[in-house]
Design an enzyme around this catalytic site. Structure first.
Site, PDB file in Angstrom:
ATOM      1  N   ALA A 140       4.938  -3.303   1.086  1.00 50.08           N
ATOM      2  CA  ALA A 140       6.016  -3.558   0.135  1.00 50.08           C
ATOM      3  C   ALA A 140       6.313  -5.048  -0.018  1.00 50.08           C
ATOM      4  O   ALA A 140       6.911  -5.474  -1.018  1.00 50.08           O
ATOM      5  CB  ALA A 140       7.277  -2.823   0.587  1.00 50.08           C
ATOM      6  N   ALA A 163     -12.179   5.634  -0.335  1.00 46.13           N
ATOM      7  CA  ALA A 163     -11.729   4.260  -0.549  1.00 46.13           C
ATOM      8  C   ALA A 163     -12.591   3.527  -1.576  1.00 46.13           C
ATOM      9  O   ALA A 163     -12.067   2.860  -2.479  1.00 46.13           O
ATOM     10  CB  ALA A 163     -11.741   3.509   0.777  1.00 46.13           C
ATOM     11  N   ASN A 190      -0.960  -6.928  -6.767  1.00 43.41           N
ATOM     12  CA  ASN A 190       0.307  -6.357  -6.296  1.00 43.41           C
ATOM     13  C   ASN A 190       0.838  -5.315  -7.272  1.00 43.41           C
ATOM     14  O   ASN A 190       1.367  -4.276  -6.859  1.00 43.41           O
ATOM     15  CB  ASN A 190       1.358  -7.468  -6.146  1.00 43.41           C
ATOM     16  CG  ASN A 190       1.320  -8.104  -4.780  1.00 43.41           C
ATOM     17  OD1 ASN A 190       0.980  -7.448  -3.790  1.00 43.41           O
ATOM     18  ND2 ASN A 190       1.661  -9.373  -4.715  1.00 43.41           N
ATOM     19  N   GLY A 198      -3.879   4.899  -0.831  1.00 43.66           N
ATOM     20  CA  GLY A 198      -4.675   4.454  -1.972  1.00 43.66           C
ATOM     21  C   GLY A 198      -4.153   3.160  -2.583  1.00 43.66           C
ATOM     22  O   GLY A 198      -4.842   2.545  -3.405  1.00 43.66           O
ATOM     23  N   ALA A 199      -2.948   2.731  -2.166  1.00 39.56           N
ATOM     24  CA  ALA A 199      -2.393   1.487  -2.732  1.00 39.56           C
ATOM     25  C   ALA A 199      -3.317   0.313  -2.449  1.00 39.56           C
ATOM     26  O   ALA A 199      -3.533  -0.558  -3.304  1.00 39.56           O
ATOM     27  CB  ALA A 199      -1.002   1.220  -2.158  1.00 39.56           C
ATOM     28  N   ARG A 225       0.240  -6.825   2.430  1.00 40.91           N
ATOM     29  CA  ARG A 225       1.471  -6.750   3.224  1.00 40.91           C
ATOM     30  C   ARG A 225       2.403  -5.655   2.746  1.00 40.91           C
ATOM     31  O   ARG A 225       3.630  -5.792   2.776  1.00 40.91           O
ATOM     32  CB  ARG A 225       2.157  -8.115   3.216  1.00 40.91           C
ATOM     33  CG  ARG A 225       1.271  -9.185   3.900  1.00 40.91           C
ATOM     34  CD  ARG A 225       1.709 -10.607   3.645  1.00 40.91           C
ATOM     35  NE  ARG A 225       3.068 -10.834   4.012  1.00 40.91           N
ATOM     36  CZ  ARG A 225       3.979 -11.429   3.224  1.00 40.91           C
ATOM     37  NH1 ARG A 225       3.635 -11.849   2.020  1.00 40.91           N
ATOM     38  NH2 ARG A 225       5.196 -11.592   3.620  1.00 40.91           N
ATOM     39  N   ASP A 244      -6.519   0.327  -2.129  1.00 41.19           N
ATOM     40  CA  ASP A 244      -7.720   0.366  -2.981  1.00 41.19           C
ATOM     41  C   ASP A 244      -7.391  -0.098  -4.404  1.00 41.19           C
ATOM     42  O   ASP A 244      -8.153  -0.854  -5.012  1.00 41.19           O
ATOM     43  CB  ASP A 244      -8.304   1.785  -3.007  1.00 41.19           C
ATOM     44  CG  ASP A 244      -8.597   2.298  -1.609  1.00 41.19           C
ATOM     45  OD1 ASP A 244      -8.963   1.475  -0.755  1.00 41.19           O
ATOM     46  OD2 ASP A 244      -8.447   3.508  -1.375  1.00 41.19           O
ATOM     47  N   ASN A 255     -12.382   4.979  -5.084  1.00 38.37           N
ATOM     48  CA  ASN A 255     -11.065   4.625  -5.637  1.00 38.37           C
ATOM     49  C   ASN A 255     -11.108   3.228  -6.253  1.00 38.37           C
ATOM     50  O   ASN A 255     -10.551   2.980  -7.334  1.00 38.37           O
ATOM     51  CB  ASN A 255      -9.980   4.626  -4.556  1.00 38.37           C
ATOM     52  CG  ASN A 255      -9.736   5.990  -3.927  1.00 38.37           C
ATOM     53  OD1 ASN A 255     -10.165   7.006  -4.455  1.00 38.37           O
ATOM     54  ND2 ASN A 255      -9.042   6.001  -2.805  1.00 38.37           N
ATOM     55  N   TYR A 297      -9.608  -0.414   8.575  1.00 39.09           N
ATOM     56  CA  TYR A 297      -9.969   0.048   9.925  1.00 39.09           C
ATOM     57  C   TYR A 297      -9.392   1.426  10.211  1.00 39.09           C
ATOM     58  O   TYR A 297      -8.205   1.674   9.997  1.00 39.09           O
ATOM     59  CB  TYR A 297      -9.484  -0.959  10.977  1.00 39.09           C
ATOM     60  CG  TYR A 297      -9.925  -0.573  12.360  1.00 39.09           C
ATOM     61  CD1 TYR A 297     -11.263  -0.607  12.706  1.00 39.09           C
ATOM     62  CD2 TYR A 297      -9.008  -0.120  13.311  1.00 39.09           C
ATOM     63  CE1 TYR A 297     -11.694  -0.221  13.968  1.00 39.09           C
ATOM     64  CE2 TYR A 297      -9.422   0.262  14.577  1.00 39.09           C
ATOM     65  CZ  TYR A 297     -10.768   0.206  14.891  1.00 39.09           C
ATOM     66  OH  TYR A 297     -11.193   0.600  16.141  1.00 39.09           O
TER      67      TYR A 297
HETATM   68  P1  ATP Z   1      -3.981   2.096   2.025  1.00 40.43           P
HETATM   69  O1  ATP Z   1      -4.984   1.975   3.153  1.00 40.43           O
HETATM   70  O2  ATP Z   1      -2.906   3.109   2.301  1.00 40.43           O
HETATM   71  O3  ATP Z   1      -4.623   2.283   0.688  1.00 40.43           O
HETATM   72  P2  ATP Z   1      -3.417  -0.618   2.781  1.00 40.43           P
HETATM   73  O4  ATP Z   1      -2.868  -0.405   4.154  1.00 40.43           O
HETATM   74  O5  ATP Z   1      -4.819  -1.081   2.629  1.00 40.43           O
HETATM   75  O6  ATP Z   1      -3.208   0.705   1.927  1.00 40.43           O
HETATM   76  P3  ATP Z   1      -0.953  -1.865   1.881  1.00 40.43           P
HETATM   77  O7  ATP Z   1      -0.614  -3.203   2.396  1.00 40.43           O
HETATM   78  O8  ATP Z   1      -0.182  -0.696   2.401  1.00 40.43           O
HETATM   79  O9  ATP Z   1      -2.541  -1.664   1.996  1.00 40.43           O
HETATM   80  O10 ATP Z   1      -0.770  -1.849   0.305  1.00 40.43           O
HETATM   81  C1  ATP Z   1      -1.596  -2.615  -0.533  1.00 40.43           C
HETATM   82  C2  ATP Z   1      -0.786  -3.253  -1.613  1.00 40.43           C
HETATM   83  O11 ATP Z   1      -0.124  -2.231  -2.378  1.00 40.43           O
HETATM   84  C3  ATP Z   1       0.314  -4.169  -1.101  1.00 40.43           C
HETATM   85  O12 ATP Z   1      -0.202  -5.462  -0.828  1.00 40.43           O
HETATM   86  C4  ATP Z   1       1.273  -4.131  -2.277  1.00 40.43           C
HETATM   87  O13 ATP Z   1       0.789  -4.944  -3.317  1.00 40.43           O
HETATM   88  C5  ATP Z   1       1.178  -2.665  -2.729  1.00 40.43           C
HETATM   89  N1  ATP Z   1       2.171  -1.839  -2.017  1.00 40.43           N
HETATM   90  C6  ATP Z   1       1.962  -1.087  -0.917  1.00 40.43           C
HETATM   91  N2  ATP Z   1       3.103  -0.470  -0.522  1.00 40.43           N
HETATM   92  C7  ATP Z   1       4.043  -0.831  -1.417  1.00 40.43           C
HETATM   93  C8  ATP Z   1       5.436  -0.523  -1.595  1.00 40.43           C
HETATM   94  N3  ATP Z   1       6.075   0.288  -0.738  1.00 40.43           N
HETATM   95  N4  ATP Z   1       6.099  -1.078  -2.629  1.00 40.43           N
HETATM   96  C9  ATP Z   1       5.468  -1.901  -3.504  1.00 40.43           C
HETATM   97  N5  ATP Z   1       4.150  -2.225  -3.397  1.00 40.43           N
HETATM   98  C10 ATP Z   1       3.444  -1.707  -2.372  1.00 40.43           C
END
Ligand code: ATP
Length: 309
Positions: A222, A31, A275, A248-249, A220, A251, A34, A162
Protein backbone atom coordinates in the site's frame (compact mmCIF):
# COMPACT_ATOMS: atom_id res chain seq x y z
CA UNK A 1 8.22 -12.79 -23.25
CA UNK A 2 7.95 -14.93 -20.21
CA UNK A 3 7.81 -18.53 -19.02
CA UNK A 4 6.46 -20.35 -15.98
CA UNK A 5 3.67 -22.42 -14.51
CA UNK A 6 0.05 -21.35 -14.87
CA UNK A 7 -2.50 -23.33 -12.89
CA UNK A 8 -6.23 -23.63 -12.74
CA UNK A 9 -7.55 -21.43 -9.94
CA UNK A 10 -10.71 -22.09 -7.94
CA UNK A 11 -11.87 -19.39 -5.58
CA UNK A 12 -14.72 -19.21 -3.14
CA UNK A 13 -17.43 -16.79 -4.12
CA UNK A 14 -18.32 -15.85 -0.57
CA UNK A 15 -16.29 -14.79 2.47
CA UNK A 16 -15.45 -17.69 4.76
CA UNK A 17 -13.37 -20.81 5.00
CA UNK A 18 -13.05 -23.40 2.24
CA UNK A 19 -14.27 -25.87 4.87
CA UNK A 20 -17.81 -24.68 4.31
CA UNK A 21 -17.68 -23.15 0.82
CA UNK A 22 -20.28 -24.52 -1.56
CA UNK A 23 -19.75 -22.30 -4.57
CA UNK A 24 -16.41 -21.99 -6.36
CA UNK A 25 -15.52 -19.90 -9.42
CA UNK A 26 -13.05 -21.45 -11.86
CA UNK A 27 -10.30 -19.41 -13.52
CA UNK A 28 -6.57 -19.54 -14.04
CA UNK A 29 -3.50 -17.86 -12.60
CA UNK A 30 0.28 -17.86 -12.72
CA UNK A 31 2.71 -15.07 -11.91
CA UNK A 32 4.33 -15.02 -15.34
CA UNK A 33 1.18 -15.34 -17.43
CA UNK A 34 -0.40 -12.65 -15.22
CA UNK A 35 2.44 -10.36 -16.30
CA UNK A 36 2.04 -11.37 -19.96
CA UNK A 37 -1.68 -10.57 -19.84
CA UNK A 38 -0.97 -7.30 -18.03
CA UNK A 39 1.48 -6.31 -20.75
CA UNK A 40 -0.99 -7.17 -23.52
CA UNK A 41 -3.65 -5.04 -21.85
CA UNK A 42 -1.17 -2.16 -21.96
CA UNK A 43 -0.53 -2.63 -25.65
CA UNK A 44 2.70 -4.65 -25.53
CA UNK A 45 3.13 -7.84 -27.58
CA UNK A 46 3.69 -10.71 -25.16
CA UNK A 47 4.47 -14.39 -25.39
CA UNK A 48 4.09 -17.01 -22.61
CA UNK A 49 5.72 -20.44 -22.51
CA UNK A 50 4.46 -23.10 -20.13
CA UNK A 51 3.49 -26.74 -19.70
CA UNK A 52 0.00 -28.03 -18.96
CA UNK A 53 -1.50 -31.48 -18.58
CA UNK A 54 -3.48 -33.18 -21.30
CA UNK A 55 -6.72 -32.38 -19.48
CA UNK A 56 -9.59 -29.87 -19.52
CA UNK A 57 -7.86 -27.57 -17.03
CA UNK A 58 -4.83 -27.42 -19.32
CA UNK A 59 -7.11 -26.47 -22.20
CA UNK A 60 -8.69 -23.83 -19.99
CA UNK A 61 -5.27 -22.36 -19.14
CA UNK A 62 -4.25 -22.14 -22.78
CA UNK A 63 -7.60 -20.79 -23.95
CA UNK A 64 -7.79 -18.02 -21.35
CA UNK A 65 -4.27 -16.75 -21.94
CA UNK A 66 -4.70 -16.93 -25.71
CA UNK A 67 -8.02 -15.08 -25.43
CA UNK A 68 -6.12 -12.16 -23.92
CA UNK A 69 -4.03 -11.88 -27.08
CA UNK A 70 -0.89 -13.43 -25.63
CA UNK A 71 1.16 -15.67 -27.94
CA UNK A 72 0.92 -19.05 -26.16
CA UNK A 73 3.78 -21.57 -26.58
CA UNK A 74 2.47 -24.44 -24.52
CA UNK A 75 3.82 -27.97 -24.18
CA UNK A 76 1.03 -30.46 -23.43
CA UNK A 77 2.36 -33.12 -21.04
CA UNK A 78 0.51 -36.45 -21.25
CA UNK A 79 2.16 -37.74 -18.08
CA UNK A 80 1.28 -35.05 -15.53
CA UNK A 81 -1.83 -33.05 -14.57
CA UNK A 82 -2.34 -29.30 -14.78
CA UNK A 83 -1.65 -27.78 -11.36
CA UNK A 84 -4.45 -26.33 -9.27
CA UNK A 85 -4.73 -23.64 -6.62
CA UNK A 86 -7.62 -22.88 -4.31
CA UNK A 87 -8.21 -19.41 -2.98
CA UNK A 88 -10.40 -18.54 -0.01
CA UNK A 89 -11.27 -15.23 1.64
CA UNK A 90 -11.33 -15.94 5.37
CA UNK A 91 -12.39 -12.31 5.91
CA UNK A 92 -13.35 -9.35 3.76
CA UNK A 93 -9.77 -8.11 3.64
CA UNK A 94 -7.69 -11.30 3.66
CA UNK A 95 -6.94 -14.07 1.19
CA UNK A 96 -5.35 -17.51 1.56
CA UNK A 97 -4.08 -19.66 -1.31
CA UNK A 98 -3.58 -23.45 -1.26
CA UNK A 99 -1.42 -25.03 -3.98
CA UNK A 100 -1.78 -28.49 -5.55
CA UNK A 101 1.20 -28.39 -7.86
CA UNK A 102 3.51 -31.24 -6.73
CA UNK A 103 4.56 -33.16 -9.88
CA UNK A 104 2.27 -30.96 -11.99
CA UNK A 105 2.88 -30.56 -15.70
CA UNK A 106 3.84 -26.90 -15.22
CA UNK A 107 6.55 -27.78 -12.72
CA UNK A 108 8.11 -30.14 -15.29
CA UNK A 109 9.11 -27.24 -17.55
CA UNK A 110 12.63 -27.89 -18.86
CA UNK A 111 15.24 -26.31 -21.17
CA UNK A 112 14.10 -28.65 -23.96
CA UNK A 113 10.76 -26.80 -23.96
CA UNK A 114 12.40 -23.55 -25.12
CA UNK A 115 11.63 -23.09 -28.81
CA UNK A 116 14.64 -22.28 -30.97
CA UNK A 117 15.00 -18.52 -31.41
CA UNK A 118 12.09 -17.70 -29.07
CA UNK A 119 14.13 -15.85 -26.44
CA UNK A 120 16.43 -14.26 -28.99
CA UNK A 121 13.61 -12.48 -30.83
CA UNK A 122 12.26 -10.75 -27.70
CA UNK A 123 12.67 -7.15 -26.55
CA UNK A 124 12.77 -8.40 -22.99
CA UNK A 125 12.66 -11.70 -21.07
CA UNK A 126 10.73 -11.77 -17.77
CA UNK A 127 11.21 -14.65 -15.32
CA UNK A 128 10.47 -15.23 -11.63
CA UNK A 129 11.83 -16.96 -8.58
CA UNK A 130 8.80 -19.27 -8.53
CA UNK A 131 10.06 -21.06 -11.65
CA UNK A 132 13.54 -21.03 -10.16
CA UNK A 133 12.29 -23.02 -7.15
CA UNK A 134 9.41 -25.17 -8.40
CA UNK A 135 11.73 -27.91 -9.74
CA UNK A 136 15.32 -28.46 -10.87
CA UNK A 137 14.27 -28.72 -14.53
CA UNK A 138 12.25 -25.48 -14.36
CA UNK A 139 15.24 -23.79 -12.75
CA UNK A 140 17.45 -25.08 -15.58
CA UNK A 141 14.91 -23.70 -18.05
CA UNK A 142 15.08 -20.26 -16.43
CA UNK A 143 18.89 -20.42 -16.42
CA UNK A 144 18.99 -21.42 -20.10
CA UNK A 145 16.53 -18.68 -21.06
CA UNK A 146 18.62 -16.08 -19.21
CA UNK A 147 21.79 -17.37 -20.90
CA UNK A 148 20.20 -17.16 -24.34
CA UNK A 149 18.85 -13.68 -23.58
CA UNK A 150 22.24 -12.46 -22.44
CA UNK A 151 23.97 -13.91 -25.52
CA UNK A 152 21.44 -12.19 -27.77
CA UNK A 153 21.54 -8.83 -25.97
CA UNK A 154 17.93 -9.22 -24.71
CA UNK A 155 17.18 -7.47 -21.42
CA UNK A 156 16.26 -9.73 -18.51
CA UNK A 157 13.67 -8.86 -15.86
CA UNK A 158 13.47 -10.96 -12.67
CA UNK A 159 10.75 -10.84 -10.03
CA UNK A 160 12.05 -12.56 -6.90
CA UNK A 161 8.54 -13.75 -5.94
CA UNK A 162 10.05 -15.91 -3.20
CA UNK A 163 7.93 -18.84 -2.05
CA UNK A 164 9.48 -20.30 1.09
CA UNK A 165 7.41 -23.50 0.72
CA UNK A 166 9.36 -24.25 -2.47
CA UNK A 167 12.79 -23.21 -1.19
CA UNK A 168 15.82 -25.09 0.13
CA UNK A 169 19.28 -23.72 0.99
CA UNK A 170 20.79 -24.95 -2.30
CA UNK A 171 17.86 -23.85 -4.49
CA UNK A 172 17.74 -20.48 -2.72
CA UNK A 173 21.39 -19.92 -3.63
CA UNK A 174 20.66 -20.76 -7.24
CA UNK A 175 17.77 -18.31 -7.23
CA UNK A 176 20.12 -15.61 -5.92
CA UNK A 177 22.62 -16.38 -8.68
CA UNK A 178 19.90 -16.14 -11.35
CA UNK A 179 18.58 -12.85 -9.98
CA UNK A 180 22.12 -11.45 -10.03
CA UNK A 181 22.22 -11.92 -13.82
CA UNK A 182 19.12 -9.79 -14.43
CA UNK A 183 19.05 -6.25 -15.75
CA UNK A 184 15.92 -5.37 -13.75
CA UNK A 185 15.09 -6.94 -10.39
CA UNK A 186 11.69 -6.63 -8.66
CA UNK A 187 11.10 -7.62 -5.06
CA UNK A 188 9.49 -6.73 -1.77
CA UNK A 189 11.44 -5.69 1.31
CA UNK A 190 11.94 -9.27 2.54
CA UNK A 191 12.78 -10.48 -0.94
CA UNK A 192 15.59 -7.97 -1.52
CA UNK A 193 16.94 -8.86 1.92
CA UNK A 194 16.72 -12.52 0.90
CA UNK A 195 18.90 -11.79 -2.13
CA UNK A 196 21.62 -10.24 0.03
CA UNK A 197 21.28 -11.77 3.51
CA UNK A 198 22.34 -9.50 6.34
CA UNK A 199 21.54 -6.31 4.45
CA UNK A 200 18.58 -3.98 4.48
CA UNK A 201 16.44 -3.91 1.33
CA UNK A 202 17.99 -0.59 0.36
CA UNK A 203 21.56 -1.87 0.90
CA UNK A 204 20.69 -5.02 -1.05
CA UNK A 205 19.37 -2.89 -3.92
CA UNK A 206 22.56 -0.85 -3.96
CA UNK A 207 24.69 -4.02 -3.93
CA UNK A 208 22.79 -5.36 -6.93
CA UNK A 209 23.29 -2.08 -8.79
CA UNK A 210 27.02 -2.03 -7.92
CA UNK A 211 27.29 -5.58 -9.25
CA UNK A 212 25.87 -4.54 -12.63
CA UNK A 213 22.09 -4.72 -12.35
CA UNK A 214 20.59 -1.77 -14.23
CA UNK A 215 17.60 -1.16 -11.97
CA UNK A 216 16.07 -2.55 -8.81
CA UNK A 217 12.43 -1.94 -7.98
CA UNK A 218 11.22 -2.34 -4.41
CA UNK A 219 7.49 -3.12 -4.14
CA UNK A 220 6.04 -1.74 -0.92
CA UNK A 221 2.41 -2.80 -0.93
CA UNK A 222 0.00 0.00 0.00
CA UNK A 223 2.99 2.32 0.44
CA UNK A 224 3.81 2.20 -3.26
CA UNK A 225 7.29 1.51 -4.57
CA UNK A 226 10.89 2.71 -4.85
CA UNK A 227 13.15 2.34 -7.88
CA UNK A 228 16.94 2.42 -7.80
CA UNK A 229 17.88 3.40 -11.33
CA UNK A 230 20.50 5.46 -13.16
CA UNK A 231 22.17 6.34 -9.84
CA UNK A 232 18.90 7.84 -8.56
CA UNK A 233 16.36 6.71 -6.00
CA UNK A 234 12.76 7.33 -7.09
CA UNK A 235 9.86 6.95 -4.67
CA UNK A 236 6.25 6.78 -5.74
CA UNK A 237 3.39 6.65 -3.23
CA UNK A 238 0.67 4.02 -3.45
CA UNK A 239 -2.88 4.85 -4.52
CA UNK A 240 -5.59 4.67 -1.88
CA UNK A 241 -8.15 2.09 -2.99
CA UNK A 242 -10.78 -0.21 -1.48
CA UNK A 243 -8.80 -3.43 -1.25
CA UNK A 244 -10.61 -6.69 -1.99
CA UNK A 245 -7.70 -9.03 -2.78
CA UNK A 246 -4.03 -8.13 -3.17
CA UNK A 247 -2.94 -11.42 -4.80
CA UNK A 248 -1.58 -10.60 -8.25
CA UNK A 249 -0.94 -6.92 -7.46
CA UNK A 250 2.78 -7.53 -7.79
CA UNK A 251 2.34 -9.03 -11.26
CA UNK A 252 0.14 -6.16 -12.47
CA UNK A 253 2.72 -3.78 -11.01
CA UNK A 254 5.52 -5.48 -12.96
CA UNK A 255 3.47 -5.36 -16.17
CA UNK A 256 2.89 -1.65 -15.62
CA UNK A 257 6.55 -0.97 -14.96
CA UNK A 258 7.86 -3.01 -17.89
CA UNK A 259 5.29 -1.55 -20.29
CA UNK A 260 6.45 1.91 -19.26
CA UNK A 261 10.08 0.93 -19.72
CA UNK A 262 9.40 -0.47 -23.19
CA UNK A 263 7.42 2.66 -24.09
CA UNK A 264 10.33 4.88 -23.05
CA UNK A 265 8.69 6.43 -19.96
CA UNK A 266 11.12 7.95 -17.47
CA UNK A 267 11.56 6.17 -14.08
CA UNK A 268 9.06 8.32 -12.10
CA UNK A 269 6.40 7.86 -14.80
CA UNK A 270 6.84 4.12 -15.11
CA UNK A 271 6.85 3.73 -11.33
CA UNK A 272 3.61 5.74 -11.05
CA UNK A 273 2.06 3.62 -13.81
CA UNK A 274 3.15 0.46 -12.02
CA UNK A 275 1.62 1.64 -8.74
CA UNK A 276 -1.67 2.42 -10.47
CA UNK A 277 -1.72 -1.05 -12.08
CA UNK A 278 -0.99 -2.73 -8.73
CA UNK A 279 -3.64 -0.71 -6.93
CA UNK A 280 -6.30 -1.43 -9.56
CA UNK A 281 -5.59 -5.15 -9.29
CA UNK A 282 -6.35 -5.01 -5.55
CA UNK A 283 -9.89 -3.81 -6.18
CA UNK A 284 -11.31 -7.12 -7.46
CA UNK A 285 -10.97 -10.80 -6.47
CA UNK A 286 -9.15 -12.19 -9.58
CA UNK A 287 -5.36 -12.58 -9.92
CA UNK A 288 -5.20 -10.75 -13.27
CA UNK A 289 -8.70 -9.91 -14.49
CA UNK A 290 -8.60 -6.26 -13.41
CA UNK A 291 -5.14 -5.65 -14.83
CA UNK A 292 -5.84 -2.36 -16.63
CA UNK A 293 -5.70 -1.19 -20.21
CA UNK A 294 -4.17 2.21 -20.99
CA UNK A 295 -7.69 3.64 -21.11
CA UNK A 296 -8.56 2.13 -17.69
CA UNK A 297 -5.36 3.65 -16.32
CA UNK A 298 -6.14 7.09 -17.67
CA UNK A 299 -9.62 6.99 -16.13
CA UNK A 300 -8.27 5.74 -12.80
CA UNK A 301 -5.57 8.41 -12.58
CA UNK A 302 -7.80 11.25 -13.79
CA UNK A 303 -11.47 10.26 -13.41
CA UNK A 304 -12.68 13.65 -14.64
CA UNK A 305 -10.33 13.87 -17.58
CA UNK A 306 -10.82 12.68 -21.13
CA UNK A 307 -9.85 9.05 -21.58
CA UNK A 308 -6.67 8.55 -23.61
CA UNK A 309 -7.65 6.71 -26.79
P1 ATP B 1 1.75 -10.39 -4.95
O1 ATP B 1 2.89 -11.38 -4.79
O2 ATP B 1 0.63 -10.61 -3.97
O3 ATP B 1 1.27 -10.27 -6.36
P2 ATP B 1 3.80 -8.53 -4.17
O4 ATP B 1 4.06 -8.99 -2.77
O5 ATP B 1 4.74 -8.93 -5.24
O6 ATP B 1 2.32 -8.95 -4.59
P3 ATP B 1 3.05 -5.88 -3.26
O7 ATP B 1 4.10 -4.99 -2.73
O8 ATP B 1 2.09 -6.49 -2.29
O9 ATP B 1 3.74 -6.96 -4.22
O10 ATP B 1 2.17 -5.07 -4.31
C1 ATP B 1 2.71 -4.63 -5.53
C2 ATP B 1 2.24 -3.24 -5.82
O11 ATP B 1 0.80 -3.23 -5.89
C3 ATP B 1 2.61 -2.22 -4.76
O12 ATP B 1 3.93 -1.74 -4.98
C4 ATP B 1 1.53 -1.18 -4.99
O13 ATP B 1 1.84 -0.42 -6.13
C5 ATP B 1 0.30 -2.04 -5.30
N1 ATP B 1 -0.42 -2.38 -4.07
C6 ATP B 1 -0.32 -3.51 -3.35
N2 ATP B 1 -1.12 -3.48 -2.26
C7 ATP B 1 -1.77 -2.29 -2.31
C8 ATP B 1 -2.75 -1.65 -1.50
N3 ATP B 1 -3.23 -2.24 -0.39
N4 ATP B 1 -3.19 -0.42 -1.85
C9 ATP B 1 -2.72 0.19 -2.97
N5 ATP B 1 -1.79 -0.37 -3.79
C10 ATP B 1 -1.31 -1.59 -3.47
Amino acid sequence: MTLGETMALMRTREIGSLRHATDLALGIGGAESNVAIGLRRLGVDASWLGRVGDDPLGERVQREIRAEGVDVRCVVDADAPTGLMLKERPSASSTAVFYYRAASAGSRLSPDDLPEGWVEEADLLHVTGISALVSASARDCVAEAILRAKNAGVRVSFDVNYRSALGSPAADDELRALAARADIVFGGDDELQFLRPGHSAEAAARHLIDEGCGEVVLKRGADGATAYVDGDVVHSPGFVVDVVDTVGAGDAFVAGYLSGLLAGLDPPSRLARANACGAMLCMTPGDWESSPTLRDLARFCDPDGDPVL
